[in-house]
Design a protein around this motif. Structure first.
Motif, PDB file in Angstrom:
ATOM      1  N   SER A 161      51.515   4.304  48.769  1.00 57.28           N
ATOM      2  CA  SER A 161      50.689   3.984  50.452  1.00 57.28           C
ATOM      3  C   SER A 161      49.787   3.087  49.175  1.00 57.28           C
ATOM      4  O   SER A 161      49.512   3.601  48.486  1.00 57.28           O
ATOM      5  N   THR A 162      48.939   2.296  49.883  1.00 57.06           N
ATOM      6  CA  THR A 162      47.545   1.938  49.588  1.00 57.06           C
ATOM      7  C   THR A 162      46.840   2.662  50.566  1.00 57.06           C
ATOM      8  O   THR A 162      46.931   2.607  51.793  1.00 57.06           O
ATOM      9  N   ILE A 163      45.647   3.558  50.437  1.00 58.68           N
ATOM     10  CA  ILE A 163      44.920   4.780  50.886  1.00 58.68           C
ATOM     11  C   ILE A 163      43.972   5.138  50.225  1.00 58.68           C
ATOM     12  O   ILE A 163      43.217   4.432  48.574  1.00 58.68           O
ATOM     13  N   ASP A 164      42.867   5.419  50.553  1.00 62.27           N
ATOM     14  CA  ASP A 164      41.640   5.136  50.517  1.00 62.27           C
ATOM     15  C   ASP A 164      41.852   6.444  49.029  1.00 62.27           C
ATOM     16  O   ASP A 164      42.603   7.549  49.220  1.00 62.27           O
ATOM     17  N   VAL A 165      40.585   6.301  48.128  1.00 64.97           N
ATOM     18  CA  VAL A 165      40.935   6.882  46.826  1.00 64.97           C
ATOM     19  C   VAL A 165      40.014   8.815  46.978  1.00 64.97           C
ATOM     20  O   VAL A 165      41.189   9.795  46.786  1.00 64.97           O
ATOM     21  N   ALA A 166      39.692   8.696  48.238  1.00 64.70           N
ATOM     22  CA  ALA A 166      39.511  10.505  48.741  1.00 64.70           C
ATOM     23  C   ALA A 166      41.310  10.671  49.288  1.00 64.70           C
ATOM     24  O   ALA A 166      41.367  12.472  49.155  1.00 64.70           O
ATOM     25  N   ASP A 167      41.368  10.108  50.197  1.00 65.51           N
ATOM     26  CA  ASP A 167      42.811  10.616  50.734  1.00 65.51           C
ATOM     27  C   ASP A 167      43.624  10.632  49.489  1.00 65.51           C
ATOM     28  O   ASP A 167      44.485  11.869  49.734  1.00 65.51           O
ATOM     29  N   ALA A 168      43.566   9.760  48.423  1.00 67.50           N
ATOM     30  CA  ALA A 168      44.882  10.095  47.982  1.00 67.50           C
ATOM     31  C   ALA A 168      44.262  11.705  46.916  1.00 67.50           C
ATOM     32  O   ALA A 168      45.875  12.371  46.598  1.00 67.50           O
ATOM     33  N   ARG A 169      43.268  11.799  46.672  1.00 66.67           N
ATOM     34  CA  ARG A 169      43.346  13.117  45.852  1.00 66.67           C
ATOM     35  C   ARG A 169      42.852  14.334  46.390  1.00 66.67           C
ATOM     36  O   ARG A 169      43.913  14.892  46.696  1.00 66.67           O
ATOM     37  N   ALA A 170      42.313  14.250  48.486  1.00 72.04           N
ATOM     38  CA  ALA A 170      43.154  15.145  48.775  1.00 72.04           C
ATOM     39  C   ALA A 170      44.622  15.876  49.013  1.00 72.04           C
ATOM     40  O   ALA A 170      45.474  16.818  49.304  1.00 72.04           O
ATOM     41  N   ALA A 171      45.254  14.246  48.796  1.00 75.62           N
ATOM     42  CA  ALA A 171      47.679  14.252  48.956  1.00 75.62           C
ATOM     43  C   ALA A 171      47.594  15.312  47.802  1.00 75.62           C
ATOM     44  O   ALA A 171      48.353  16.333  47.549  1.00 75.62           O
ATOM     45  N   HIS A 172      46.914  14.851  46.879  1.00 75.06           N
ATOM     46  CA  HIS A 172      47.468  15.312  45.292  1.00 75.06           C
ATOM     47  C   HIS A 172      46.882  17.175  45.305  1.00 75.06           C
ATOM     48  O   HIS A 172      47.720  18.216  45.277  1.00 75.06           O
ATOM     49  N   ASP A 173      45.393  17.606  45.635  1.00 73.34           N
ATOM     50  CA  ASP A 173      45.299  18.827  46.107  1.00 73.34           C
ATOM     51  C   ASP A 173      46.014  19.465  46.765  1.00 73.34           C
ATOM     52  O   ASP A 173      47.262  20.681  47.250  1.00 73.34           O
ATOM     53  N   ALA A 174      46.580  19.261  47.877  1.00 70.11           N
ATOM     54  CA  ALA A 174      47.690  19.499  49.135  1.00 70.11           C
ATOM     55  C   ALA A 174      49.250  19.997  48.307  1.00 70.11           C
ATOM     56  O   ALA A 174      49.716  21.354  48.730  1.00 70.11           O
ATOM     57  N   ALA A 175      48.873  18.355  47.564  1.00 74.21           N
ATOM     58  CA  ALA A 175      50.904  19.009  46.496  1.00 74.21           C
ATOM     59  C   ALA A 175      50.977  20.277  45.532  1.00 74.21           C
ATOM     60  O   ALA A 175      51.973  20.888  45.804  1.00 74.21           O
ATOM     61  N   ALA A 176      49.335  20.658  45.153  1.00 72.97           N
ATOM     62  CA  ALA A 176      49.540  21.338  43.991  1.00 72.97           C
ATOM     63  C   ALA A 176      49.418  22.732  44.860  1.00 72.97           C
ATOM     64  O   ALA A 176      50.114  23.735  44.424  1.00 72.97           O
ATOM     65  N   ARG A 177      49.110  23.242  45.572  1.00 73.75           N
ATOM     66  CA  ARG A 177      49.101  23.985  46.607  1.00 73.75           C
ATOM     67  C   ARG A 177      49.426  24.208  47.399  1.00 73.75           C
ATOM     68  O   ARG A 177      50.567  25.828  47.501  1.00 73.75           O
ATOM     69  N   ALA A 178      51.016  23.667  47.004  1.00 75.00           N
ATOM     70  CA  ALA A 178      52.073  23.968  47.923  1.00 75.00           C
ATOM     71  C   ALA A 178      53.070  24.905  47.344  1.00 75.00           C
ATOM     72  O   ALA A 178      54.224  24.367  47.146  1.00 75.00           O
ATOM     73  N   GLY A 179      52.921  23.971  45.643  1.00 74.77           N
ATOM     74  CA  GLY A 179      53.770  24.424  44.522  1.00 74.77           C
ATOM     75  C   GLY A 179      54.222  22.777  43.608  1.00 74.77           C
ATOM     76  O   GLY A 179      55.177  23.354  43.417  1.00 74.77           O
ATOM     77  N   HIS A 180      53.310  21.951  44.254  1.00 71.46           N
ATOM     78  CA  HIS A 180      54.399  20.376  43.392  1.00 71.46           C
ATOM     79  C   HIS A 180      53.571  20.050  42.724  1.00 71.46           C
ATOM     80  O   HIS A 180      52.259  20.666  42.481  1.00 71.46           O
TER      81      HIS A 180
END
Length: 328
Positions: free
Chosen positions: A104-123
């Motif tokens: 998707s094309t999204i805000d940079v801050a949202d992209a970083r938040a998505a990365h953080d969420a994935a990492a916290r879930a073990g991905h």
């Protein structure tokens, strides 16, 4: 983190969420490349079209992620990605260590938040927005701009290559989105410039073909001119020859320029053309360009030019503008 080997069609299951105008053809190209793809979309019609192209249907986004080695998302906005990751069970449904690739094309801050969420879930995660529009998605000629770890990029690259012809690792989390909004700011500004140049040429008696023949081989050459030419004739495949059917829809350009404008303001960057282009496309997308290719903005330029000419040649209109009252 240990090294990650590239995926291969024979051993990889791909979950794909978001099968619209872009995601549908991208998923179909993965099927053509030999990948097993399990997909989901809120739209029954989009899901049916993907199934016809060989995608296995899932009853939900979470089901698409279950047992997948890689999960690709192609969604309208950052809020949709974050809601899917955080609230709708996509991360929880996936097996540990799944690679999540958000195109998707999204805000940079949202992209970083998505990365953080994935990492916290073990991905693992990549942000990998695309350039090339629907035509590129269908022809598998997209360019991917990826942000995230090098090992994640190496693992995802074969998938990206099946859906496009170029993938660039731009840096850490969010860098793909940063590259995308910078690229599309250039594109939006250049399309306005090309449109204004053609309208100026019209006013000076210059044919579209003559201007194209000069500028396409001179210093004015750019993608907005040579691939997506905003006037009918010179480039037969351009949307201008097909009543400005997208292509790259004006509302999508308005969205991308809006993201760029937000980043410009947040970063304190003095960028008059970028901010003005965002304003022009927002207005165009809300009006005449709602269902048009972004190159259709030339018609707005032409219409406003005609209005300005009428106003400047009408003494009563000038008097009204100068005095604030209409003459008798």
């Amino acid at each position: 983190m240990s090294a990650v080997t590239p995926v291969s069609p024979a051993s990889t299951v791909v979950g794909f969420v978001g099968l619209g105008h872009m995601g549908g053809p991208m998923a179909a190209n993965l099927v053509k490349a030999g990948y097993r793809v399990r997909g989901y979309d809120l739209s029954a019609a989009s899901l049916a079209a993907a199934v016809a192209a060989g995608v296995e249907p899932a009853a939900s986004a979470a089901e698409a992620a279950e047992g997948a080695d890689v999960v690709i998302t192609m969604l309208p906005a950052g809020r949709h990605v974050l809601a899917l990751y955080r609230d709708e069970g996509l991360l929880a449904a996936a097996q540990p260590g799944t690679l999540f690739v958000d195109c998707s094309t999204i805000d940079v801050a949202d992209a970083r938040a998505a990365h953080d969420a994935a990492a916290r879930a073990g991905h693992r995660a990549l942000d990998a927005p695309v350039s090339g529009g629907v035509t590129g998605a269908e022809a598998a000629t997209l360019t991917f701009m990826a942000g995230g770890g090098e090992t994640e990029f190496v693992r995802a690259e074969p998938l990206l290559s099946a859906m496009g012809r170029k993938a660039v690792h731009c840096g850490a989390a969010g860098s793909g989105q940063a590259a995308k909004i910078c690229n599309n700011m250039i594109l939006g500004i250049s399309m306005i410039a090309v449109g204004e140049a053609f309208v100026l040429g019209e006013s000076l008696g210059l044919s579209h073909q003559a201007l194209y023949d000069v500028a396409s081989t001179a210093s004015g050459q750019c993608w907005a001119l040579t691939v997506n030419c905003p006037v009918p004739g010179p480039v037969p495949a351009s949307p201008a020859n097909h009543d400005y059917r997208p292509g790259f829809a004006a509302p999508l350009m308005a969205k991308d320029l809006g993201l760029a404008a937000n980043a410009l303001r947040a970063g304190g960057v003095h960028a008059e053309l970028g901010l003005r282009a965002a304003e022009l496309y927002a207005e165009f997308a809300e009006g005449a360009g709602a269902a048009e290719d972004f190159s259709g903005i030339i018609r707005t330029i032409r219409d406003r030019s005609a209005q300005d000419t009428e106003t400047s040649s009408d003494p009563s209109a000038q008097d009204t503008e100068e005095n604030g009252t209409a003459t008798a």
